[in-house]
Motif scaffolding. Structure first.
Motif, mmCIF file in Angstrom:
data_model
loop_
_atom_site.group_PDB
_atom_site.id
_atom_site.type_symbol
_atom_site.label_atom_id
_atom_site.label_comp_id
_atom_site.label_asym_id
_atom_site.label_seq_id
_atom_site.Cartn_x
_atom_site.Cartn_y
_atom_site.Cartn_z
ATOM 1 N N ASP A 17 -10.422 0.678 2.387
ATOM 2 C CA ASP A 17 -9.250 1.198 1.666
ATOM 3 C C ASP A 17 -8.427 0.058 1.073
ATOM 4 O O ASP A 17 -7.968 0.137 -0.071
ATOM 5 N N VAL B 54 -10.421 0.939 7.211
ATOM 6 C CA VAL B 54 -9.144 0.412 6.713
ATOM 7 C C VAL B 54 -9.403 -0.699 5.697
ATOM 8 O O VAL B 54 -8.798 -0.729 4.621
ATOM 9 N N ALA C 70 0.853 -1.193 0.000
ATOM 10 C CA ALA C 70 0.000 0.000 0.000
ATOM 11 C C ALA C 70 0.892 1.247 0.000
ATOM 12 O O ALA C 70 1.923 1.275 0.675
ATOM 13 N N ARG D 229 0.457 4.077 1.328
ATOM 14 C CA ARG D 229 0.391 4.901 2.533
ATOM 15 C C ARG D 229 -0.005 4.031 3.736
ATOM 16 O O ARG D 229 -0.491 2.929 3.583
ATOM 17 N N TRP D 230 0.214 4.580 4.920
ATOM 18 C CA TRP D 230 -0.197 3.930 6.152
ATOM 19 C C TRP D 230 -1.697 4.106 6.329
ATOM 20 O O TRP D 230 -2.237 5.179 6.049
ATOM 21 N N LEU D 231 -2.370 3.055 6.787
ATOM 22 C CA LEU D 231 -3.810 3.091 7.060
ATOM 23 C C LEU D 231 -3.981 2.890 8.561
ATOM 24 O O LEU D 231 -3.473 1.920 9.121
ATOM 25 N N TYR E 149 -6.349 2.997 12.297
ATOM 26 C CA TYR E 149 -7.642 2.950 12.981
ATOM 27 C C TYR E 149 -7.420 3.151 14.472
ATOM 28 O O TYR E 149 -6.378 2.818 15.020
ATOM 29 N N TRP F 14 -0.124 -2.125 4.556
ATOM 30 C CA TRP F 14 -0.703 -3.351 4.004
ATOM 31 C C TRP F 14 0.154 -3.875 2.873
ATOM 32 O O TRP F 14 0.606 -3.119 2.004
#
Length: 168
Positions: free
Chosen positions: A154, A151, A76, A78-80, A82, A104
């Motif tokens: 995404d 998340v 991924a 970018r960082w996701l 929560y 991810w």
């Protein structure tokens, strides 16, 4: 490793393991009641000191599923993140983090399903899952706990191209 705006989050990885039909591995979290509605998730775990997210993802995949026969597909961009619900904060990480920021990683499973072993995975780690199955990536959003859903939405968008079977 994490950008400054995510300093209050625990750095970890999430893993989308795709089979050749384009479905992803999901596991039912161990220790939950049989009727628990949102008991499923994809593998995830912390990033150890000195590890890259990709290295952490490969290690966590082995520790939770025993899978070593996996080819890297994507990371991924970018960082996701929560946030954990407030009641869970006191139990998790002693209030040190407000949630998790995940990088991810997508892998393609290239082994035989007999390799998957959630009862005694690699490294002698405590089993994370009680059951597992292959699932449509977009369906995982409704199977995961509500605080992780954004998340997972995404992730479904980011890795959609890997849901079409053997296409990479």
């Amino acid at each position: 490793m994490l950008p400054p705006e995510l300093a209050d989050y625990r750095a970890c990885v999430g893993i989308a393991l795709f089979n050749h039909e384009g479905d992803v591995f999901i596991g039912r979290r161990r220790g939950l009641a049989a009727d628990e509605k949102y008991a499923w998730q994809m593998p995830q775990g912390g990033i150890d000191e000195g590890e890259t997210p990709r290295e952490a993802a490969a290690r966590e995949l082995r520790e939770e599923t025993n899978v070593a026969s996996a080819e890297f597909l994507a990371e991924a961009p970018r960082w996701l993140a929560y946030d954990l619900p407030k009641p869970m904060l006191r139990k998790s990480w002693r209030n040190r983090y407000r949630g998790q920021a995940q990088k991810w990683i997508a892998f393609r499973f290239v082994g035989d399903e007999g390799e998957i072993n959630i009862e005694t995975p690699d490294g002698g780690e405590k089993p994370e899952f009680s059951h597992w199955r292959w699932e449509k990536l977009e369906a995982t959003v409704d199977l995961v706990v509500p605080f992780k859903r954004a998340v997972y939405r995404d992730v479904a968008k980011l890795f959609k191209r890997h849901t079409r079977g053997d296409l990479s």
